[in-house]
Write an enzyme that holds these catalytic residues in place. Sequence first.
Site, short mmCIF file in Angstrom:
data_model
loop_
_atom_site.label_atom_id
_atom_site.label_comp_id
_atom_site.label_asym_id
_atom_site.label_seq_id
_atom_site.Cartn_x
_atom_site.Cartn_y
_atom_site.Cartn_z
N HIS A 195 0.83 -1.21 0.00
CA HIS A 195 0.00 0.00 0.00
C HIS A 195 0.87 1.27 0.00
O HIS A 195 0.59 2.24 -0.70
CB HIS A 195 -0.92 -0.04 1.23
CG HIS A 195 -1.69 1.21 1.47
ND1 HIS A 195 -1.35 2.12 2.44
CD2 HIS A 195 -2.79 1.71 0.85
CE1 HIS A 195 -2.21 3.12 2.43
NE2 HIS A 195 -3.09 2.91 1.48
N GLU A 206 2.21 1.85 -3.36
CA GLU A 206 1.17 2.43 -4.23
C GLU A 206 1.16 3.95 -4.07
O GLU A 206 1.15 4.69 -5.06
CB GLU A 206 -0.19 1.81 -3.85
CG GLU A 206 -1.38 2.44 -4.54
CD GLU A 206 -2.50 2.76 -3.58
OE1 GLU A 206 -2.91 3.94 -3.51
OE2 GLU A 206 -2.98 1.84 -2.86
N HIS A 207 1.16 4.42 -2.82
CA HIS A 207 1.17 5.88 -2.60
C HIS A 207 2.41 6.52 -3.23
O HIS A 207 2.32 7.58 -3.85
CB HIS A 207 1.19 6.18 -1.09
CG HIS A 207 -0.18 6.28 -0.48
ND1 HIS A 207 -0.63 7.41 0.17
CD2 HIS A 207 -1.20 5.39 -0.42
CE1 HIS A 207 -1.85 7.20 0.62
NE2 HIS A 207 -2.22 5.99 0.29
N GLU A 234 -4.51 8.02 7.35
CA GLU A 234 -5.39 7.03 6.72
C GLU A 234 -5.66 5.89 7.71
O GLU A 234 -6.80 5.45 7.87
CB GLU A 234 -4.75 6.51 5.43
CG GLU A 234 -5.70 5.71 4.56
CD GLU A 234 -5.08 5.24 3.24
OE1 GLU A 234 -3.90 5.58 2.98
OE2 GLU A 234 -5.78 4.53 2.49
#
Lengths: 429, 418
Positions: free
Chosen positions: A69, A72-73, A145
């Site tokens: 993840h 991905e960012h 997040e």
Amino acid sequence: MDMRHIKNELTGEEMYFGKHSSGLGVYVIPKKDYSNTFAIFGTRYGSVDSEFIVPGEKDVTSVPDGIAHYLEHKMFDQPDGSNVFDKFSKYGGNANAFTSFNITAYLFSATANVEENLAALIDYVQSPYFTEDSVKKEQGIIGQEIRMYDDSGSWKLFFNLLNCLYKNHPVKKEIAGTVESISRITPELLYKCYNTFYNLSNMSLVVVGNVDVDKIVKVTEDGIKKNEPFSEEIKKIYPDEPDETAKQFAEQSLSVASPLFMIGFKDTDTGFGGENLLKKSIEINILLRILFGKGSKLYTELYEKGLINNTFSFDYTMQPSYAYSVLEGESGDPKDVYAAVNKEIERVKKEGLSEDDFNRIKKVMWGEYIRSMNDVEDYAVTFIQYLFMDIDYFNYYDVYKQVTFDDVKKRFEKHFVTERSALSIINPV
Amino acid sequence: MEILNINDNISLYSIPMKKLKTSSLGVYIHRPLCEEEASANAVLPYVMKRGFGLCPNAKAVSDYLENLYGASLGAGVLKRGDDHIIYFSAETISDKYAPQGECLVADTAELMMSLLFEPRAFDEENVEREKKNAVDRITAEINDKRQYAQLRCCEEMCKDESFALSRLGTKDGVDALNAEILKKRYEEIITSSPIYIYVCGDADINAVAQRIRAYASKLTFKPASMPKEKIFERHGDVRRVTENMDVVQGKLCMGFRTGTPSDDGDYIPLTVMNSIFGGGAHSKLFNNVREKLSLCYYASSSIVRSKGLMFVNAGIEFSNFDKAYNEILVQLDAVKNGDISEFEFESSVNALINQLESYNDDQNAMQIFCMGEKISGTNYSIDDMKEMIRRVTIEDVKRAAAKTELDTVYFLAGKEEK
């Protein structure tokens, strides 16, 4: 790149597909008269893949949880200091990305300048650029997040359930990792993961919309950078998972109005993808509707007693390495709902399933399949998810037609086992 | 779009969208949003869909839908400015995809008409159950903290106005209902409200019209008119409200008055202004509050069109309140001063046009768009909107931004925070 063309007479859909010499799979589904085009560039790599052996290496690589993840960012930062979103914004494309348990995907939707947007997508996903500073900067954003999910009752409900169902499988871990685990992520680790999982032979591109197939293929070919496809598979390592659950109950208190519940059934018939997995999922989806759908005996009873309300829903999630079905909703008394579910399963075991129910619900599955091709985004995302499970979604009917009442009866015995179920509750504080 | 007027109250709109594999029907009953009605309006659609002439109980409804290859039926209420909309929506795969040549669209329309004109579930048992469910929906608004913060901000901001009411009504209002009251409400509403019916996809509009006429001919209709929308205005100091809850992330919501009604020439420039300010990954809020300062995962703004409001939302560490608050206002000032790059401007225009275009592929979004235009009285088409957006200049944006004023600041903080 040679592109094959197929047409499905039942659905009226057409598809062009091929494999580039870099190893990239390319799938184009033209949708005449649509305004929107949706493209998704994905890799078979998600939050569960924290231990693996890189092709050509002997040792196991272990990386911090949440790194897929995080990666991905960080793909949105570019070597020239620009932000990827800016490129899409310029062409009116709406860009985004997601990381799930098994997939990381980069995507856009656009109603104009499809080729420019596609070129931008293909370019940035092949342009990793990680520095100490840029990696550090993201900790604040992803930290928020994670915090956001910490306050989400439905999110905690779900992960608490997975922690009941699974003893070892990493599906029980949060996709974004923890504030602690992401603090250990470095540019070197990101490059290691990138160079392994973003090899084009581990990726696919799916484009659905009002497109000129030749132009899409040309933009793709022009955009592919030098890539040596792996000649062997990336070995993903998952710990052994026993059939039994870790525990059968979990509860937590959060600021929610009334108790939220989620009941899960661990599917232990796993270890395969392809047609068999699709067939299994059709069987279980039919069963979920027969047993818990709005017309079912149990739903009617629970709804009339006020034990469930309109928020009640169910779902089946499958992957080759794990699978489970869940029922969720709000209830003043989740334990009563759980007891009623297990009682109903016992009753059906004794009295049997109804063939009329089967025939009616099987029709619903066909309607859902047809409906899934309506929206370019839903279609492309579903398509790539199935593709990565080695399922040919385009020819769904070939498997659908094989599903018999007998298969569903057998599946019921295998899947709905009280001992392999669990209950997760979020109580109001 | 073809329009058929069934009578003075009911109009039928046909939006052909044959490229999709489904056809859908949407019924929107237009009411004023007011304390006397809100709770009954919010419970009514859920009672109505529990049983009607064609399907006397919930099990029959479910079986009927499943036999149509899993057609869907939805119901609920929407709030649009000072208007309250009771809606029903149904969707089926189009007849072309019915394996045995069934008439799925006509059968779905029949179900919708029966639900609308011959509801039968007004008994104590059904009504009491749906009252309980309606109260559950009201209390569950706290579950999504981001939405809850905006709801509370709006409540504080529009105190004493009907717009402060939740679309779901109030707990006391729901408690006061009973079967008899609801049945009477239904009878009043069905004959005295503007009703907009949209048929999208691959459907025979005349056949649907004929069925509606057959049902409507049994009723006597009364004139229906809705008050014109009025935007929110207030003078005085900024209101500041902090509430404490057991949460780990703070939710900041800032409410602004835009001073621009939807039929004003500045309305379209205002939408461009909102896009530049906080309408996506190209916006100033995303790029500064999130990307530059790493203060949050989300920071965005949105417009409540018919009420002349704009809201900014961000999820932040409690201790970063001042930093985030100040930066949001700095960014708004930048827009007001016309400190807008060509790139920001173009991206914002393109994003809005992209969104409008995408409605062409989505029956539900298209219905909601058309219904919104109908209610606000502007009746713009998607092409009209695109054209107006393309004509907007930076000067227009500055003018719309200049009228925007901060009204209310709401912060949902942790238990221990001050």
